[in-house]
Design an enzyme around this catalytic site. Structure first.
Site, mmCIF file in Angstrom:
data_model
loop_
_atom_site.group_PDB
_atom_site.id
_atom_site.type_symbol
_atom_site.label_atom_id
_atom_site.label_comp_id
_atom_site.label_asym_id
_atom_site.label_seq_id
_atom_site.Cartn_x
_atom_site.Cartn_y
_atom_site.Cartn_z
ATOM 1 N N GLU A 64 0.692 -1.288 -0.089
ATOM 2 C CA GLU A 64 0.082 -0.248 0.071
ATOM 3 C C GLU A 64 0.822 1.219 -0.094
ATOM 4 O O GLU A 64 2.089 1.200 0.084
ATOM 5 C CB GLU A 64 -0.921 -0.167 1.342
ATOM 6 N N CYS A 73 -1.816 -4.678 -5.751
ATOM 7 C CA CYS A 73 -2.437 -5.964 -5.020
ATOM 8 C C CYS A 73 -1.495 -6.907 -5.173
ATOM 9 O O CYS A 73 -0.719 -7.191 -5.956
ATOM 10 C CB CYS A 73 -3.778 -6.200 -5.961
ATOM 11 N N GLU A 75 -2.127 -9.984 -6.432
ATOM 12 C CA GLU A 75 -1.852 -10.743 -7.561
ATOM 13 C C GLU A 75 -1.131 -10.256 -8.577
ATOM 14 O O GLU A 75 -0.161 -10.737 -9.401
ATOM 15 C CB GLU A 75 -3.379 -10.996 -8.125
ATOM 16 N N CYS A 108 -9.573 -8.294 -7.621
ATOM 17 C CA CYS A 108 -10.219 -6.833 -8.179
ATOM 18 C C CYS A 108 -10.398 -6.839 -9.590
ATOM 19 O O CYS A 108 -9.721 -7.549 -10.173
ATOM 20 C CB CYS A 108 -9.700 -5.545 -7.355
ATOM 21 N N CYS A 111 -6.967 -6.630 -11.432
ATOM 22 C CA CYS A 111 -5.947 -7.696 -11.293
ATOM 23 C C CYS A 111 -6.807 -8.621 -12.258
ATOM 24 O O CYS A 111 -6.095 -9.460 -12.903
ATOM 25 C CB CYS A 111 -6.046 -8.122 -9.973
HETATM 26 N N1 THU Z 1 -6.285 -6.303 -2.585
HETATM 27 C C1 THU Z 1 -5.477 -7.188 -3.153
HETATM 28 O O1 THU Z 1 -4.189 -7.464 -2.598
HETATM 29 N N2 THU Z 1 -5.905 -7.840 -3.887
HETATM 30 C C2 THU Z 1 -7.457 -8.077 -4.285
HETATM 31 O O2 THU Z 1 -7.754 -8.779 -4.950
HETATM 32 C C3 THU Z 1 -8.232 -6.997 -3.507
HETATM 33 C C4 THU Z 1 -7.595 -5.981 -2.881
HETATM 34 C C5 THU Z 1 -5.651 -5.333 -1.469
HETATM 35 C C6 THU Z 1 -5.506 -3.919 -1.955
HETATM 36 C C7 THU Z 1 -5.523 -3.213 -0.719
HETATM 37 O O3 THU Z 1 -4.280 -3.286 0.033
HETATM 38 C C8 THU Z 1 -6.154 -4.076 0.318
HETATM 39 O O4 THU Z 1 -6.444 -5.349 -0.153
HETATM 40 C C9 THU Z 1 -7.242 -3.689 0.818
HETATM 41 O O5 THU Z 1 -8.176 -3.325 -0.397
#
Ligand code: THU
Length: 151
Positions: A64, A73, A75, A108, A111
């Protein structure tokens, strides 16, 4: 049953014991990667592990940023890691996220589009797990993103 429930019902669910050995190892690697999550803003630690066609494994976690939008993310972090090693052919990806209770987190939209970029020559199996590994869904990139954008 609403439309979303109907689609979800078509996806295969299985227990950790039922998972083939390779996919179980992939999920455990994703779980390990989640421990390295840099998520001071959401506290939501996601782990991903990609199985390349070569048998190699590449992991990723979410990273983040105070600016929020630069966040990557798990993925996509795994895809970037594999590509950085010259690997672009994938069989499967396992993703574990700490959604509450029975909820199984799923990739998401961004991704899904990125995974789709690497499923042109064949679909990629997607193994999704809740935090405790008590609920596991087996799906695929094509199922998660039908009619992807392609040039
Ligand atoms: N996040 C992921 O790493 N993968 C996903 O498919 C959905 C969201 C992360 C992004 C962010 O750091 C946290 O989850 C909350 O949204």
């Amino acid at each position: 049953m609403d439309k979303v429930d109907f689609i979800r019902k078509k996806m295969k669910e299985c227990t950790l014991q039922d998972l083939p050995q390779g996919q179980r190892e992939l999920l455990l690697a994703a779980e390990k990667a989640a421990m390295n999550s840099y998520s001071p803003y959401s506290g939501f630690k996601v782990g991903a592990a990609l199985l390349a066609s070569s048998g190699e494994m590449f992991t990723g976690t979410n990273v983040e940023n105070a600016g929020y939008s630069p966040t990557i993310c798990a993925e996509r972090a795994a895809i970037v890691s594999a590509c950085s090693s010259g690997v672009q052919d994938f069989q499967a990806i396992a993703v574990i996220s700490p959604s509450s209770g029975d909820t199984v987190g799923s990739p998401c939209g961004v991704c899904r589009q990125v995974l789709s970029e690497f499923s042109k020559d064949g679909d990629i199996t997607v193994i999704l797990s809740n935090a405790t590994k008590s609920r596991i869904i087996i799906t695929s990139v094509a199922e998660l993103l039908p009619l992807p954008f392609r040039l």
